[in-house]
Enzyme design. Structure first.
Site, PDB file in Angstrom:
ATOM      1  CB  SER A 147     -99.709 -96.334  -4.357  1.00  0.00           C
ATOM      2  OG  SER A 147    -100.201 -97.731  -4.626  1.00  0.00           O
ATOM      3  CE1 TYR A 179     -95.333 -97.432  -1.974  1.00  0.00           C
ATOM      4  CE2 TYR A 179     -97.161 -98.597  -2.258  1.00  0.00           C
ATOM      5  CZ  TYR A 179     -96.193 -97.674  -2.708  1.00  0.00           C
ATOM      6  OH  TYR A 179     -96.555 -97.077  -3.810  1.00  0.00           O
ATOM      7  CE  LYS A 223     -96.060 -93.794  -2.595  1.00  0.00           C
ATOM      8  NZ  LYS A 223     -95.159 -92.579  -3.248  1.00  0.00           N
TER       9      LYS A 223
END
Length: 338
Positions: free
Chosen positions: A126, A151, A155
């Site tokens: 991402s 989040y 990643k």
């Protein structure tokens, strides 16, 4: 060739399965159905004429993951790993869930690949790995800042886990750093269908347009952007799926020049939330009811891609305009609502 696609019934995963099958790959889909519906299999089959093999599995279960790879290792040629919790806002309120799901699933897949002698991986990363980048557009050599959300951190660390493994095991991996995937397949058979209240912007827009949601919340209008709302790079999900197929072919043809390669996958242009709203209103003919509310933790001001590396190395390029993307999303929403 047989490819394992984890999270293959999700939004990006299902579109990638369709593109893989169109190129003649045989696909095994693994999904725990925590944020996807089994009916997506029918949509994939309606488009491609082929229903992929499906295995319901929680990738946090190490024994199950290892047993699967041990059984299939002789026939698997590569793995595309999508399976992960993926909403920035939700991760701020449920950090442990994100760490458990995103780390355990990745580690179990990697350890099972290593045990089975499998070495080709496409990792769903991402643009959140860049944090708030210092320059725009963001290139792959941008220095990695501290993540602004759990989040984003999953990643960042996910990439680091793969890189660390590469130092002791000859894994060949491509890290695809997505910007903001939106839209739906032109057939109308598959699209973005989050279970429960959506955390992503587009399904919230389309659900507001059909009356499922009372209004659209726009989180802040005081960012350092032209109209005060966050600016993001939006990429059509089919264009994104194409990048996965090209990346996989690069690994299978042994064309990669490094053990671990990374590519930005975005349109290369930023659009504000309000620009997105106005584009949707234009293609749908519907005036959206929206409200400006407080900022959401974890959101950066602006993020859009320098996609020149993917263009030059993968021979990939985006093909859809913003209106195209929103029109396909609206077509999908109308189908879902009958």
């Amino acid at each position: 060739m047989k490819i394992v696609v984890t999270g293959g019934l999700g939004f990006i995963g299902s579109h990638t399965v369709v593109e893989l099958q169109a190129k003649g790959y045989e696909v095994i889909v693994i999904d725990d159905l925590s944020n996807a519906s089994i009916e997506v299999l029918e949509g994939i089959e309606a488009i491609s004429g082929v229903k992929p093999e499906f295995v319901k599995m929680d990738l946090r279960d190490k024994a199950l993951v290892h047993a699967f790879f041990k059984e299939h290792k002789a026939s698997i040629d590569g793995v595309i790993h999508f399976a992960a919790s993926k909403a920035v806002g939700e991760s701020m309120t449920k950090p442990l869930m994100y760490y458990e799901n995103n780390f355990f699933s990745l580690i179990n897949v990697l350890s099972a690949m290593q045990e089975s002698g499998l070495d080709k991986l496409i990792f769903s990363s991402s643009c959140t790995v860049y944090g708030q980048a210092e320059t725009m557009p963001v290139a792959e050599n941008e220095s990695i800042k501290s993540a602004l959300s759990p989040y984003g951190n999953t990643k960042q660390v996910g990439e680091e886990i793969i890189i660390d493994l590469s130092k002791v095991y000859p894994i060949q991996a491509i890290l695809l750093r997505y910007f903001n995937p939106i839209g739906a397949h032109e057939s109308g058979h598959i699209g973005e269908s989050p279970l429960g209240v959506p955390y992503n912007l587009i399904p919230y827009i389309t659900q507001t347009a059909v009356g499922v949601r009372e209004f659209l919340s726009i989180y802040g209008n005081d960012y350092n952007t032209p109209d005060g709302t966050c600016v993001r790079d939006y990429i059509h999900v089919v264009d994104l799926a194409d990048a996965h197929v090209r990346s996989l072919k690069r690994l299978l043809d042994k064309e990669n020049t490094e053990q671990i390669e990374s590519f930005n996958v975005g349109n290369g242009q930023g659009y504000s939330v309000l620009e997105l709203v106005h584009s949707f209103e234009r293609v749908s003919g519907i005036k959206l009811n929206y409200k400006i509310v407080d900022r959401r933790p974890g959101d950066v001001d602006m993020a859009y891609a320098d996609n020149s590396k993917a263009r030059e190395v993968l021979g990939w390029k985006p093909t859809k305009t913003l209106d195209d993307m929103l029109s396909s999303a609206w077509k999908w929403e109308q189908k879902v609502r009958g």
